[in-house]
Design a protein around this motif. Sequence first.
Motif, mmCIF file in Angstrom:
data_model
loop_
_atom_site.group_PDB
_atom_site.id
_atom_site.type_symbol
_atom_site.label_atom_id
_atom_site.label_comp_id
_atom_site.label_asym_id
_atom_site.label_seq_id
_atom_site.Cartn_x
_atom_site.Cartn_y
_atom_site.Cartn_z
ATOM 1 N N LEU A 55 50.545 59.281 45.434
ATOM 2 C CA LEU A 55 50.867 60.071 46.544
ATOM 3 C C LEU A 55 51.447 61.365 46.042
ATOM 4 C CD1 LEU A 55 52.120 57.710 49.223
ATOM 5 C CD2 LEU A 55 49.906 59.157 49.221
ATOM 6 N N LYS A 56 52.261 61.784 45.151
ATOM 7 C CA LYS A 56 52.857 63.066 44.523
ATOM 8 C C LYS A 56 51.764 63.601 44.049
ATOM 9 C CE LYS A 56 55.973 64.731 41.233
ATOM 10 N NZ LYS A 56 57.108 64.181 40.318
ATOM 11 N N GLU A 59 49.589 65.095 46.936
ATOM 12 C CA GLU A 59 50.074 65.956 47.798
ATOM 13 C C GLU A 59 50.122 67.302 47.039
ATOM 14 O OE1 GLU A 59 53.779 64.323 48.974
ATOM 15 O OE2 GLU A 59 52.812 62.991 50.454
ATOM 16 N N HIS A 62 46.834 69.013 46.764
ATOM 17 C CA HIS A 62 46.143 69.274 48.284
ATOM 18 C C HIS A 62 44.941 68.465 48.115
ATOM 19 C CE1 HIS A 62 49.327 71.735 49.355
ATOM 20 N NE2 HIS A 62 49.178 72.476 48.410
ATOM 21 N N TYR A 102 52.030 63.765 55.098
ATOM 22 C CA TYR A 102 51.232 63.807 54.173
ATOM 23 C C TYR A 102 49.931 64.398 54.676
ATOM 24 C CZ TYR A 102 47.305 61.703 51.838
ATOM 25 O OH TYR A 102 46.011 61.556 51.029
ATOM 26 N N LEU A 105 49.681 68.152 54.729
ATOM 27 C CA LEU A 105 49.524 68.785 53.540
ATOM 28 C C LEU A 105 48.004 68.729 52.895
ATOM 29 C CD1 LEU A 105 52.756 67.677 51.775
ATOM 30 C CD2 LEU A 105 52.343 69.915 52.262
ATOM 31 N N CYS A 106 47.667 67.564 53.401
ATOM 32 C CA CYS A 106 46.142 67.015 52.670
ATOM 33 C C CYS A 106 45.123 66.569 54.137
ATOM 34 C CB CYS A 106 46.270 65.947 51.804
ATOM 35 S SG CYS A 106 47.379 66.275 50.331
ATOM 36 N N CYS A 109 42.351 63.831 54.180
ATOM 37 C CA CYS A 109 42.172 62.928 53.105
ATOM 38 C C CYS A 109 41.566 61.489 53.332
ATOM 39 C CB CYS A 109 43.518 63.042 52.373
ATOM 40 S SG CYS A 109 43.400 62.068 50.828
#
Length: 184
Positions: A55-56, A59, A62, A102, A105-106, A109
Amino acid sequence: SGNYYNQGEIRKKELEQSCSLLGIPASHVTVIDHRDLPDNPGVEWDIQLLAAFVLKHIEANHINLVVTFDEGGVSGHANHISLYTALRYSIQHTSLSAWLIYCLLCPGCHVLVLESVNLFRKYLSILDVPVSCLLPRDALFILTEEETEQAKRAMRCHHSQLLWFRHIYMLFSRYMVINSLRLL
């Protein structure tokens, strides 16, 4: 870091070469070297820890599309299966507030999982196209001859892993030509 045979540094460089050939800059490649995530086909990774790393990376870069293995890991490799399990865990167990952040930010997804097929179909190469077209899936990628050659060149960057059976894989595996995926 790919250090199962004490070749971690070599395999990092091979990965970067392969990614570069595919148009992925080194700045977008993250190699994790963590004692709880060893490169070992017999070790199941800590799902929560792996999910946090994945996940990091999503993020930070992107990323709006993730492609991973399915629950069979294509070859039954425990580390491959752990990646699928970590992504499934992330989707099912992320708190609502973390998931909303999340998504901001994305946006949009999606996670696609590469479907494992039986050993017979795995080595049919292009002959598996009719079967793949008839079976249910969310996405089907059939590579052109040029794309297949590019994939083979990328595989050849991984010199330390090119054992005899991987040469057979590059010649006959459907995954070098056909990939059926489903949404997670």
